[in-house]
Design an enzyme around this catalytic site. Sequence first.
Site, mmCIF file in Angstrom:
data_model
loop_
_atom_site.group_PDB
_atom_site.id
_atom_site.type_symbol
_atom_site.label_atom_id
_atom_site.label_comp_id
_atom_site.label_asym_id
_atom_site.label_seq_id
_atom_site.Cartn_x
_atom_site.Cartn_y
_atom_site.Cartn_z
ATOM 1 N N HIS A 27 -41.377 56.686 77.491
ATOM 2 C CA HIS A 27 -42.172 57.486 76.509
ATOM 3 C C HIS A 27 -41.563 58.786 76.213
ATOM 4 C CE1 HIS A 27 -46.043 60.086 76.381
ATOM 5 N NE2 HIS A 27 -46.002 59.233 75.223
ATOM 6 N N GLU A 50 -39.098 55.249 73.436
ATOM 7 C CA GLU A 50 -40.248 55.398 72.248
ATOM 8 C C GLU A 50 -40.066 57.119 72.129
ATOM 9 O OE1 GLU A 50 -44.412 56.939 71.198
ATOM 10 O OE2 GLU A 50 -43.088 57.866 72.849
ATOM 11 N N ASP A 84 -41.546 60.115 68.610
ATOM 12 C CA ASP A 84 -42.251 60.417 67.723
ATOM 13 C C ASP A 84 -41.644 60.974 66.698
ATOM 14 O OD1 ASP A 84 -44.922 59.900 69.337
ATOM 15 O OD2 ASP A 84 -43.757 61.581 70.716
ATOM 16 N N HIS A 96 -43.263 65.428 69.211
ATOM 17 C CA HIS A 96 -44.666 64.855 69.418
ATOM 18 C C HIS A 96 -45.703 65.793 68.532
ATOM 19 C CE1 HIS A 96 -48.361 64.314 71.200
ATOM 20 N NE2 HIS A 96 -48.107 63.007 71.571
ATOM 21 N N GLU A 99 -42.695 55.866 66.740
ATOM 22 C CA GLU A 99 -44.179 56.208 66.329
ATOM 23 C C GLU A 99 -43.932 57.157 65.187
ATOM 24 O OE1 GLU A 99 -46.885 57.645 69.149
ATOM 25 O OE2 GLU A 99 -48.248 57.971 67.701
#
Length: 272
Positions: free
Chosen positions: A9, A36, A38, A51, A118
Amino acid sequence: MGKVKVIAHRGASADAPENTLAAVTLAFDHGADFVEIDVRRTLDGELVVIHDPTLQRTTDVLRVFPGRARYDVAGFTLAEIRALDAGSWFGPGFAGERVPTLRAVLAALAGRAGLLLEVKDPASAPGIAGDLRSVLDAAGWLGEAPAGRLVVQSADWTFVEEFHLLLPEVPVGLLGGPPPPPEIDGAAGWAHCINPKNTKVTAALVRRVHGGGMVLWPYTVDNPRRMRELIQLGADGIITNRPALAAEVLAGSARRRFAWLRRLWPISKASR
Ligand code: G3P
Ligand code: CA
């Protein structure tokens, strides 16, 4: 059931500043199957990996650009953002880390791990799906990409569906929720994964997702006991800030399964 995936993450973000190249490279050193990240868009249309919608928490923007009225990622150019230190807030050993471009993360990953990408707040960045397509294409991540290399997810499920229509070859995930049962059933034909908060995972949810031929990747799990519970429930991936720990937990689960089989072996041999 395939191997449960370890998904780092924001990179290995317990041990390196989130969403930096340091966190990304540490993630695959720590055994992550996927990383993962952002993604947001800068004022001049570049895709960067960060993020928050604003720059203050993870960079030294207040020191470098004092007195600005706002500190939105979308209000700064790439050159301005690249001037910021995105590592010192985490620890002095990471001073000089930058907010990476998506391009740089793709290059760093290159065949070492998959990418769970994401898209943050896509409604505030019209056309970002097309920007993403250009960057992925230029980096060679479309077309003949090996299966399981890339999944695009967002908490904006309308965007996820639009992105799927634009690039049907890229697996997509519905983040958050989880969606109500009819929406899960409706996503079965086109979504790859359902990625809810880990506390929302139930056996019924797992059954429903699997029944639709999709996988379930809950977030964000750093507690080994909860990791084991989710594996027992049938989760297909664990999104964690601590990929090394998740890899260890998974290896332990595999060892326990193997020991159980070995206990059965003499019985089945004798019963022949
Ligand atoms: O991938 C799941 C997770 O990233 C969603 O939460 O806020 O960390 O982006 P957040
Ligand atoms: Ca995220």
